[in-house]
Design an enzyme around this catalytic site. Structure first.
Site, mmCIF file in Angstrom:
data_model
loop_
_atom_site.group_PDB
_atom_site.id
_atom_site.type_symbol
_atom_site.label_atom_id
_atom_site.label_comp_id
_atom_site.label_asym_id
_atom_site.label_seq_id
_atom_site.Cartn_x
_atom_site.Cartn_y
_atom_site.Cartn_z
ATOM 1 N N TYR A 1 53.881 101.193 24.081
ATOM 2 C CA TYR A 1 53.338 99.837 24.193
ATOM 3 C C TYR A 1 54.438 98.909 24.700
ATOM 4 C CZ TYR A 1 51.008 95.492 22.785
ATOM 5 O OH TYR A 1 50.449 94.240 22.769
ATOM 6 N N TYR B 1 53.972 92.329 16.291
ATOM 7 C CA TYR B 1 54.067 93.800 16.333
ATOM 8 C C TYR B 1 55.379 94.154 15.636
ATOM 9 C CZ TYR B 1 53.337 98.477 18.396
ATOM 10 O OH TYR B 1 53.108 99.824 18.604
HETATM 11 N N1 LIG Z 1 45.443 100.327 20.668
HETATM 12 C C1 LIG Z 1 46.371 99.725 21.405
HETATM 13 O O1 LIG Z 1 46.271 98.534 21.722
HETATM 14 C C2 LIG Z 1 47.561 100.523 21.890
HETATM 15 C C3 LIG Z 1 48.346 100.022 22.938
HETATM 16 C C4 LIG Z 1 49.428 100.774 23.392
HETATM 17 C C5 LIG Z 1 49.725 101.990 22.791
HETATM 18 N N2 LIG Z 1 48.934 102.459 21.769
HETATM 19 C C6 LIG Z 1 49.297 103.746 21.163
HETATM 20 O O2 LIG Z 1 48.237 104.669 21.340
HETATM 21 C C7 LIG Z 1 48.398 105.708 20.377
HETATM 22 C C8 LIG Z 1 47.035 105.970 19.743
HETATM 23 O O3 LIG Z 1 46.670 104.841 18.964
HETATM 24 P P1 LIG Z 1 45.252 104.123 19.070
HETATM 25 O O4 LIG Z 1 45.521 102.660 19.179
HETATM 26 O O5 LIG Z 1 44.417 104.764 20.076
HETATM 27 O O6 LIG Z 1 44.661 104.293 17.601
HETATM 28 P P2 LIG Z 1 43.957 105.493 16.841
HETATM 29 O O7 LIG Z 1 43.664 104.970 15.478
HETATM 30 O O8 LIG Z 1 42.835 106.062 17.637
HETATM 31 O O9 LIG Z 1 45.088 106.628 16.814
HETATM 32 C C9 LIG Z 1 46.144 106.678 15.898
HETATM 33 C C10 LIG Z 1 46.059 108.039 15.239
HETATM 34 O O10 LIG Z 1 47.280 108.322 14.551
HETATM 35 C C11 LIG Z 1 46.929 109.167 13.480
HETATM 36 N N3 LIG Z 1 48.059 109.242 12.559
HETATM 37 C C12 LIG Z 1 48.620 108.240 11.851
HETATM 38 N N4 LIG Z 1 49.654 108.732 11.127
HETATM 39 C C13 LIG Z 1 49.728 110.061 11.404
HETATM 40 C C14 LIG Z 1 50.579 111.114 10.960
HETATM 41 N N5 LIG Z 1 51.567 110.905 10.071
HETATM 42 N N6 LIG Z 1 50.366 112.363 11.429
HETATM 43 C C15 LIG Z 1 49.375 112.605 12.312
HETATM 44 N N7 LIG Z 1 48.543 111.647 12.773
HETATM 45 C C16 LIG Z 1 48.728 110.386 12.307
HETATM 46 C C17 LIG Z 1 45.673 108.505 12.912
HETATM 47 O O11 LIG Z 1 44.941 109.375 12.095
HETATM 48 C C18 LIG Z 1 44.945 108.148 14.199
HETATM 49 O O12 LIG Z 1 44.063 109.206 14.541
HETATM 50 C C19 LIG Z 1 49.472 105.231 19.410
HETATM 51 O O13 LIG Z 1 50.714 105.788 19.742
HETATM 52 C C20 LIG Z 1 49.505 103.734 19.679
HETATM 53 O O14 LIG Z 1 50.722 103.121 19.308
HETATM 54 C C21 LIG Z 1 47.861 101.765 21.316
#
Ligand SMILES: NC(=O)c1ccc[n+]([C@@H]2O[C@H](COP(=O)([O-])OP(=O)(O)OC[C@H]3O[C@@H](n4cnc5c(N)ncnc54)[C@H](O)[C@@H]3O)[C@@H](O)[C@H]2O)c1
Length: 346
Positions: free
Chosen positions: A221, A231
């Site tokens: 991000y 954040y």
């Molecule tokens: N949503 C946004 O705005 C955004 C923007 C940029 C980057 N991201 C990144 O995208 C990635 C996916 O996140 P998302 O936003 O799609 O949300 P999401 O909730 O779909 O995915 C996060 C996942 O992490 C899992 N998780 C948490 N702790 C864990 C652990 N200890 N072991 C295994 N799994 C674990 C959760 O169960 C969940 O399925 C992350 O790295 C997030 O930082 C998200």
């Protein structure tokens, strides 16, 4: 398949969905062909991942980036294997079984995306020796033995032999809502452990079972390199580490295993994890008002780029932080806060 592997379906393959050049004659036809002839030639540049296997960590519903990546890969014919966080696994499997995700599992030909197996995983533990007693004895964890990263990789190896694509789509920061100035050492280290070292750990355990030409993708991000107030909890530091590690792992895994490593810097999405942070709606609005591409961002746009980066089309791309954010990363000023005079005239 091992007893612990909660296979939802028996490795149902996704059938051919990618257009292919219909004949070599057509591929090498005269460059002087008319536009009409070219339009009807049905030539395409395909992403064909049939016969490939992807292990994706970080899917527990159909709202996040991991799901969208799985869907794009499945659309290209790739077999999908999941590693799902233990505390979220039961509800995910139940919802899947009850058809809650059927609509979003639909691929372009109407078939449903299948998961060849779903393994329990907790990415903050590398080996069984790392698991504290209170976690090992917790009833949610007792039901799913073998959830550490190394055990998960061992099970994938036993059940599938090798994989071609590894996706790290997970993050966790217990103090994300706290400013860095108020973040505890424990909260900061927990964010880095779950969100960055987990990627290093996965690379360590999965590269030995990856086929040459394979691809590792993670999600980062913009807060890694620019200030995004709110954040907190060390999450910005964790993403900065993830991006630096992407470059080092690209070098090491490229040299040792012929595997590429990239990270996608995705724009804001209202996923479950993002909603827990609390201000995702504001970030989405801000992005729509200020990004160069004047539109919303869909998870599938990120999924498609992950699919491209995992494909042979991106065989020269490694060590990248690839922005998929409608271009927001390149803006130094925010037009929506009074700089209308700087906008190009319509
Ligand atoms: N949503 C946004 O705005 C955004 C923007 C940029 C980057 N991201 C990144 O995208 C990635 C996916 O996140 P998302 O936003 O799609 O949300 P999401 O909730 O779909 O995915 C996060 C996942 O992490 C899992 N998780 C948490 N702790 C864990 C652990 N200890 N072991 C295994 N799994 C674990 C959760 O169960 C969940 O399925 C992350 O790295 C997030 O930082 C998200």
């Amino acid at each position: 398949m091992s007893a612990q592997a909660r296979g939802v379906s028996s490795a149902a393959r996704v059938s051919a969905r990618v257009a292919r050049p219909s004949s070599s004659a057509r591929r090498f036809s005269s460059s002087r062909s008319s536009p009409a002839t070219r339009a009807s030639s049905n030539t395409t540049l395909p992403i064909d991942l049939r016969g490939k296997k992807a292990f994706i960590a970080g899917i527990a519903d159909d709202q996040g980036y991991g799901w969208a990546i799985a869907k794009s890969l499945a659309q290209a014919g790739c077999e999908i294997i999941l590693g799902t966080w233990v505390p979220a696994l039961n509800i995910f499997e139940t919802s899947l079984r009850r058809g809650k995700f059927d609509e979003s599992r639909k691929l372009s030909d109407g078939s449903l995306m299948e998961f060849a197996a779903i393994y329990p995983m907790d990415a903050v533990y590398d080996t069984p020796e790392d698991v504290p007693a209170d976690v090992a004895e917790n009833k949610r964890y007792v039901a799913y033995p073998g959830f550490t990263v190394s055990e998960c990789a061992d099970k994938v190896k036993a059940d599938f032999g090798t994989v071609d694509i590894v996706v790290h789509s997970l993050a966790n920061g217990p103090e994300v809502a706290k400013p860095l100035l108020e973040t505890s050492r424990g909260g900061y280290l927990a964010a880095v452990s779950a969100s960055s070292y987990s990627m290093v750990s996965m690379a360590q355990r999965f590269t030995p079972i990856m086929n040459p030409g394979g691809s590792i993708i993670s999600l980062t991000y913009l807060a890694a390199e620019r200030v995004v107030p709110g954040y907190g909890g060390g999450m910005s530091s964790a993403k900065a580490a993830l991006e630096a590690d992407t470059r080092v792992l690209a070098w090491e895994a490229g040299q040792k295993y012929g595997v590429r490593v990239n990270t996608i810097s995705a724009g804001p999405l209202g996923s479950r994890a993002a909603k827990a942070i609390g201000f995702i709606g504001t970030m989405i609005d801000y992005s729509e008002q200020n990004a160069p591409a004047p539109k919303g961002l869909t998870a599938s746009e990120v999924g498609d780029v992950a699919c491209f980066l995992s494909s042979p089309l991106a065989s020269a791309c490694t060590g990248l932080t690839m922005y998929v954010d409608n271009g927001l990363n390149c803006m130094a000023v925010a037009p929506s806060v009074g700089l209308k005079a700087l906008q190009p005239e319509a």
